[in-house]
Structures are given as C-alpha cells and as structure tokens.
Design an enzyme around this catalytic site. Structure first.
Site, PDB file in Angstrom:
ATOM      1  N   VAL A   1      10.281  20.997  33.966  1.00  0.00           N
ATOM      2  CA  VAL A   1       9.401  22.162  33.856  1.00  0.00           C
ATOM      3  C   VAL A   1      10.093  23.180  32.956  1.00  0.00           C
ATOM      4  CG1 VAL A   1       8.245  24.003  35.126  1.00  0.00           C
ATOM      5  CG2 VAL A   1       8.468  21.732  36.151  1.00  0.00           C
ATOM      6  N   LEU A   2       9.444  23.498  31.830  1.00  0.00           N
ATOM      7  CA  LEU A   2      10.069  24.372  30.838  1.00  0.00           C
ATOM      8  C   LEU A   2       9.567  25.808  30.875  1.00  0.00           C
ATOM      9  CD1 LEU A   2      10.033  21.853  27.829  1.00  0.00           C
ATOM     10  CD2 LEU A   2      11.920  22.375  29.389  1.00  0.00           C
ATOM     11  N   SER A   3       8.522  26.077  31.655  1.00  0.00           N
ATOM     12  CA  SER A   3       8.014  27.450  31.728  1.00  0.00           C
ATOM     13  C   SER A   3       7.633  27.793  33.167  1.00  0.00           C
ATOM     14  CB  SER A   3       6.788  27.627  30.815  1.00  0.00           C
ATOM     15  OG  SER A   3       5.642  27.047  31.420  1.00  0.00           O
ATOM     16  N   GLY A   4       7.319  29.048  33.390  1.00  0.00           N
ATOM     17  CA  GLY A   4       6.948  29.504  34.729  1.00  0.00           C
ATOM     18  C   GLY A   4       5.456  29.538  34.961  1.00  0.00           C
TER      19      GLY A   4
ATOM     20  N   THR B   1      10.680  27.093  36.976  1.00  0.00           N
ATOM     21  CA  THR B   1      11.264  26.710  35.697  1.00  0.00           C
ATOM     22  C   THR B   1      12.585  25.991  35.956  1.00  0.00           C
ATOM     23  OG1 THR B   1      10.285  28.671  34.692  1.00  0.00           O
ATOM     24  CG2 THR B   1      12.055  27.595  33.464  1.00  0.00           C
TER      25      THR B   1
END
Length: 193
Positions: free
Chosen positions: A47-50, A58
């Site tokens: 997971v690269l973002s919130g 993240t």
C-alpha cells in the site's frame, strides 16, 4: 545448565535458518515476479498511499486474489478491488456503484479516506484482483526495501553471514568440548609401564 545451552543453541540456529529462508523467499519472489511476491495463489501488494485508511495503512502489505473474466462481472458494491488505472499503475479502492453499460459492466470506485469517488469509472476488464481481507501493517516497507541493492545485502547476505558465523562458533565449541573430554580422559587414565 548444559542442556539449556544445547536447546538454546538449536533454537537460535533454527530461527536464523528460518529467517534466512523466509527473507530469501521474499527477495527472490519479488525479483521473479517483477514486483510483489505471490504466495499460495495470492499476490502481495504494498500500500503506497493513505487513500484506503483506516482499512489498511500506508506501508502495509495486502493479499489480493487474481480474478478472471467471469469473476470480474460478479463484483458488488463494497468489494475492494485492485484495478489497472494505466499501463503501469495499479490502484486498490472500494466499489461504491455498479452500472451496466453498452461497453459492459462499469464500477465506480472510491478510496475510503478520499472525499470523492475516483474520476474515471473502472471497466470490469481492468479489474485484476479482489482484496482477500488479509493485511500485515508496515511489512510493505520491508518488501520495498528488499527490492533495492541495499535490501538484498541486508536481508540475504547479512543473515547468511550470521548463520555461517554462528555455525562456525558452534563447531568451534564442539571441538573445544571434545578436546576437554580427551584431556580429561588422559588425566584419569592410569599410566602403565
């Protein structure tokens, strides 16, 4: 006390060995798949973002199950899907609406933490996987690191040297014990002339 150290030695050796094998699997499967590793038919995605917080943070690793054409048509509101937004960009968001159009089924998606739905609807054919419900927080940072040159050194070579070093110490101790036993036996043995 000797028995305790014997079992401690075995435990440490086993832990180092399992750690080395596990990290090796992580690094090699990441390299072979060109990205996240595959385990038992599930793809592990970082997971690269919130955008999906609080569902997953993240840096977490999530397991997604790849799906085929028939399964793509049966998704429903509330499912969390991974879809191809562009040639090199995958996104994982929740379906908030399903529409039947002339082009086929189209999904409207939204990140749980986003204020508005995604601007582009998702064609069913662009859905590559569905979220399985399995998440490991913060493991993604290690996965990303494992794909770098420094990560390979830190996660494979260093544990390998630790295991070799620990094995060397164990072998040295065994020889040292044998020497002690040999000297003890020589002292206790009566000399005959």
């Amino acid at each position: 006390m000797k028995i305790f150290f014997k079992w401690l030695n075995r435990f440490v050796t086993a832990v180092l060995f399992v750690l080395l094998i596990g990290l090796g699997f992580l690094v090699f499967s990441s390299k072979l798949s060109g990205g996240e590793p595959n385990v038992f038919g599930y793809q592990l995605k970082t997971v690269l973002s919130g955008s999906m917080e609080p569902e997953f943070k993240t840096g977490s690793v999530i397991a997604v199950k790849p799906i085929d054409g028939e399964e793509r048509q049966q998704l429903k509101v509330g499912d969390v899907i991974t879809f191809m937004e562009s040639d090199d960009k995958l996104i994982t968001h929740r379906i908030i609406e399903v529409k039947e159009t002339g082009a086929g089924i189209v999904y409207t998606t939204k990140g749980d933490n986003n204020n508005a739905p995604d601007s582009n609807p998702v064609l069913a054919e662009n859905v590559v996987a569905v979220y399985s419900g399995f998440t490991i927080p913060y493991l993604g940072y290690i996965s990303e690191f494992s794909q770098s040159k420094n990560g390979i050194i830190a996660l494979l070579i260093v544990p390998g040297f630790l295991l070799i070093g620990y094995s060397g110490i164990t072998i040295w101790r065994a020889f040292h014990e044998l020497e002690k036993e040999k000297k003890k036996a020589e002292v206790e043995m009566p000399k005959t002339s």
